[in-house]
Design a protein around this motif. Structure first.
Motif, short mmCIF file in Angstrom:
data_model
loop_
_atom_site.label_atom_id
_atom_site.label_comp_id
_atom_site.label_asym_id
_atom_site.label_seq_id
_atom_site.Cartn_x
_atom_site.Cartn_y
_atom_site.Cartn_z
N LYS B 282 -18.75 67.31 -3.08
CA LYS B 282 -18.52 67.21 -1.64
C LYS B 282 -18.46 65.75 -1.21
N LEU B 283 -19.28 64.92 -1.84
CA LEU B 283 -19.25 63.49 -1.51
C LEU B 283 -17.92 62.86 -1.93
N ILE B 284 -17.40 63.28 -3.06
CA ILE B 284 -16.10 62.75 -3.49
C ILE B 284 -15.02 63.19 -2.49
N ALA B 285 -15.11 64.46 -2.06
CA ALA B 285 -14.12 64.97 -1.09
C ALA B 285 -14.22 64.20 0.23
N LEU B 286 -15.44 63.98 0.70
CA LEU B 286 -15.61 63.28 1.97
C LEU B 286 -15.16 61.82 1.85
N ARG B 287 -15.39 61.22 0.67
CA ARG B 287 -14.86 59.87 0.46
C ARG B 287 -13.34 59.89 0.63
N GLY B 288 -12.72 60.95 0.11
CA GLY B 288 -11.27 61.09 0.26
C GLY B 288 -10.86 61.16 1.73
N LEU B 289 -11.62 61.87 2.54
CA LEU B 289 -11.29 61.94 3.97
C LEU B 289 -11.37 60.56 4.61
N VAL B 290 -12.39 59.79 4.21
CA VAL B 290 -12.55 58.44 4.77
C VAL B 290 -11.39 57.55 4.33
N GLU B 291 -11.09 57.58 3.04
CA GLU B 291 -10.17 56.58 2.49
C GLU B 291 -8.70 57.00 2.58
N ASN B 292 -8.44 58.30 2.53
CA ASN B 292 -7.04 58.75 2.54
C ASN B 292 -6.60 59.28 3.89
N GLY B 293 -7.55 59.50 4.79
CA GLY B 293 -7.20 60.13 6.07
C GLY B 293 -7.24 59.16 7.23
N SER B 294 -6.94 59.70 8.40
CA SER B 294 -7.00 58.88 9.61
C SER B 294 -7.23 59.81 10.80
N GLY B 295 -7.49 59.23 11.95
CA GLY B 295 -7.67 60.04 13.15
C GLY B 295 -9.08 60.59 13.28
N GLU B 296 -9.18 61.75 13.91
CA GLU B 296 -10.48 62.35 14.20
C GLU B 296 -10.81 63.44 13.18
N PRO B 297 -12.12 63.63 12.87
CA PRO B 297 -13.24 62.79 13.28
C PRO B 297 -13.17 61.38 12.67
N GLY B 298 -13.78 60.44 13.36
CA GLY B 298 -13.69 59.04 12.95
C GLY B 298 -14.63 58.72 11.79
N ASP B 299 -14.54 57.47 11.34
CA ASP B 299 -15.32 57.03 10.18
C ASP B 299 -16.81 57.29 10.33
N ASP B 300 -17.37 56.99 11.52
CA ASP B 300 -18.82 57.11 11.66
C ASP B 300 -19.29 58.54 11.45
N ALA B 301 -18.53 59.50 11.96
CA ALA B 301 -18.91 60.90 11.80
C ALA B 301 -18.81 61.31 10.33
N LEU B 302 -17.78 60.81 9.63
CA LEU B 302 -17.63 61.15 8.22
C LEU B 302 -18.75 60.54 7.39
N LEU B 303 -19.09 59.29 7.71
CA LEU B 303 -20.17 58.63 6.96
C LEU B 303 -21.50 59.35 7.21
N ALA B 304 -21.71 59.82 8.44
CA ALA B 304 -22.94 60.57 8.72
C ALA B 304 -22.99 61.85 7.90
N ALA B 305 -21.85 62.49 7.75
CA ALA B 305 -21.79 63.71 6.93
C ALA B 305 -22.10 63.39 5.47
N MET B 306 -21.62 62.24 5.00
CA MET B 306 -21.92 61.84 3.62
C MET B 306 -23.40 61.53 3.47
N ASP B 307 -23.97 60.80 4.42
CA ASP B 307 -25.40 60.47 4.34
C ASP B 307 -26.24 61.73 4.16
N ALA B 308 -25.85 62.80 4.86
CA ALA B 308 -26.63 64.03 4.84
C ALA B 308 -26.58 64.72 3.48
N LEU B 309 -25.62 64.34 2.64
CA LEU B 309 -25.48 65.00 1.33
C LEU B 309 -26.08 64.20 0.18
N LEU B 310 -26.61 63.03 0.47
CA LEU B 310 -27.13 62.20 -0.62
C LEU B 310 -28.37 62.82 -1.26
#
Lengths: 212, 310
Positions: B282-310
């Motif tokens: 899931k972290l690899i997938a969310l990294r993909g959303l951050v690095e390959n995607g754009s728009g909403e939800p924004g970076d901060d929301a995606l990073l918060a989702a990643m933090d919750a999975l560590l």
């Protein structure tokens, strides 16, 4: 509801699915009496049940820590799950195990959990002197892990560093705060950090710690 | 690897949560990041750590293919920029060797690993595109698969036409099962993913891909939807991927995670976070959303989702 029947259900589970369900039920009660059984489940090589057990142990919190530390260290799988539980609980008694895991474990997911955990220790109840010692050890380990080979571990190090600065109440001007910001700047630097997501997370942490 | 629908990994069968970082090349990128901690230190050819000179030397000799295999892997894994790396890998790509079941060695193992390594060595490896295109026509479908992935990694637009030609028969031809084994006539998953990665969004390319969204195998449907989402950006192609996150088979859920990440489909963030699979993926997938995607939800929301999975 009494815990004992839930414990018995885990002990008598005869299939992987049954074990998972029984463990999840036991974990939900968050009763300290469940801790030894939940710790035992960590060693069963049933990762679904182990995930549930880790959640339960984190909910139990400090009363589970001794059981986690008594776990057979030679059972690698169980130990890795214990690191995750200790990282979530945040009790300082887990400090040694978390540092060792971050710096030496072969599993990136274990190092990842340990890094986050080192930023999540509950320091409020400690004396000023103890807090300084613990914080310094967390800081040293996290800084060493800035050069970890796996992006996800470095990402967790950025999260851990941010958490440590908050947990210690360090503000700008404190030497520890300065060291953390230096390490985060390193993780945010494109010449040294190849993963964009790690750089973004480090920049976010820096921004939060150094509001302009 | 077999492209067959997974027989392992049922809904409640649990997972180890880690990446096999030192394993030699994964048979499929869908498996990237999956593995068991204890395998980390014992990849098929793993030995003591080696350096770049040693890796080049192992690839250069030809007495011991297993040494070549490891040398090729090392150069890709470590993103070697040595001027000899690409020429040696191109030479290794020409090697053909029958499968040796007794030794557990795959057919053309050295050539396959050379192709995989070349995919990781852009921009220097762009000079290998002609040889990779030739490998795309090899009788060995495993080598075609490795070549397709490498061409996708290199973003080689020259590969679009030959890949489309391979897929042109559709699910009933290119996507038919080979006789007597659980592989398809063409390595469809790799071919489809390469088209998405290369990024030529012409209507005739989309037309070739689209029928594979109705293939019998969920992994092929996932790869097709991913490619269409990457190329067209049409939200309708995210729907099948989101549905596959709830599939009963763990292998399919993993594939859909990786495909949403590759497509950078940011609206999938919550669905990814709650998928029944290991957090590492899931972290690899969310990294993909951050690095390959754009728009909403924004970076901060995606990073918060990643933090919750560590």
């Amino acid at each position: 509801m009494s815990v004992q029947p839930l414990i018995s259900a885990v002990e008598s589970a005869s299939s992987a699915l049954e074990l998972l369900r029984a463990t999840a039920a036991l974990a939900r009660c968050a009763d300290a009496a469940a801790a030894p059984t939940l710790v035992e489940v960590l060693g069963f090589n049933n990762p679904g049940a182990a995930v549930a057990a880790v959640d339960g142990l984190i909910a139990i919190g400090s009363p589970a820590v001794d059981h986690l530390l008594e776990l057979d260290q030679r059972n690698y799988g169980a130990r890795a799950w214990a690191v995750r539980a200790l990282a979530g609980i945040g009790d300082v008694r887990g400090l040694d195990l978390l540092i060792e895991a971050l710096l030496t474990d072969v599993g990136p997911s274990v190092r990842r959990a340990a890094a986050k955990g080192l930023g999540n220790l509950q320091l409020a109840a400690l004396t000023v002197g103890e807090r300084a010692t613990v914080a310094q050890r967390c800081l040293d380990a996290l800084i060493e892990a800035v050069s970890d080979g796996e992006w996800v571990v470095r990402y967790a190090v950025a999260v851990g560093l941010e958490g440590l600065a908050r947990g210690c109440g360090w503000s700008q001007g404190h030497p520890g705060h300065g060291h953390i910001c230096t390490a985060l700047a390193q993780l945010g630097d494109p010449s040294g950090e190849e993963a964009t997501v790690v750089r973004l997370r480090a920049a976010l942490a820096l921004q939060r710690l150094q509001p302009s | 690897m077999s492209l067959a629908p997974a027989s392992c990994g049922g809904f409640f069968v649990a997972w180890p949560d880690d990446a096999e970082q030192h394993r030699c090349y994964e048979p499929s990128r869908k498996d990237r990041g999956i593995g068991q901690d204890r395998l980390t230190a014992m990849g098929p050819m793993a030995g003591e750590p080696i350096n770049e000179q040693e890796a080049l030397a192992r690839l250069r000799q030809s007495d011991d293919p297993s040494m070549q295999y490891y040398g090729a892997w090392w150069l890709g894994r470590n993103r070697s920029r040595h001027p000899e790396a690409v020429p040696l890998l191109i030479a290794a790509l020409q090697q053909r060797r029958p499968r040796d079941p007794g030794a557990g060695v795959e057919e053309n193992a050295v050539a396959r690993n050379a192709a995989r390594a070349l995919g990781k060595l852009a921009p220097a490896a762009l000079m290998a595109v002609p040889e990779l295109l030739a490998a795309l026509g090899d009788p060995d479908d495993g080598l075609r698969e490795a070549a397709a992935r490498a061409l996708g990694d290199l973003g080689a637009t020259e590969a679009v036409a030959p890949i489309c030609a391979r897929l042109a028969g559709g699910p009933a031809v290119a996507g038919a099962r080979q006789d007597g084994c659980a592989r398809l006539v063409e390595p469809c998953e790799a071919l489809l993913e390469a088209l998405g990665d290369i990024g030529v969004a012409k209507p005739d390319v989309l037309t070739v891909i689209e029928p594979f969204t109705r293939h019998d195998w969920p992994l092929i449907r996932s790869a097709a939807a991913r490619a269409l989402l990457q190329l067209s950006g049409e939200p309708c192609w995210a729907e099948p991927l989101l549905a596959l996150l709830g599939d009963s088979q763990l292998q399919v859920r993993r594939a859909a995670l990786m495909d949403l990440g590759a497509a950078g489909w940011r609206p999938a963030v919550d669905a990814i976070s709650t998928t029944l699979a290991e957090n590492s993926l899931k972290l690899i997938a969310l990294r993909g959303l951050v690095e390959n995607g754009s728009g909403e939800p924004g970076d901060d929301a995606l990073l918060a989702a990643m933090d919750a999975l560590l």
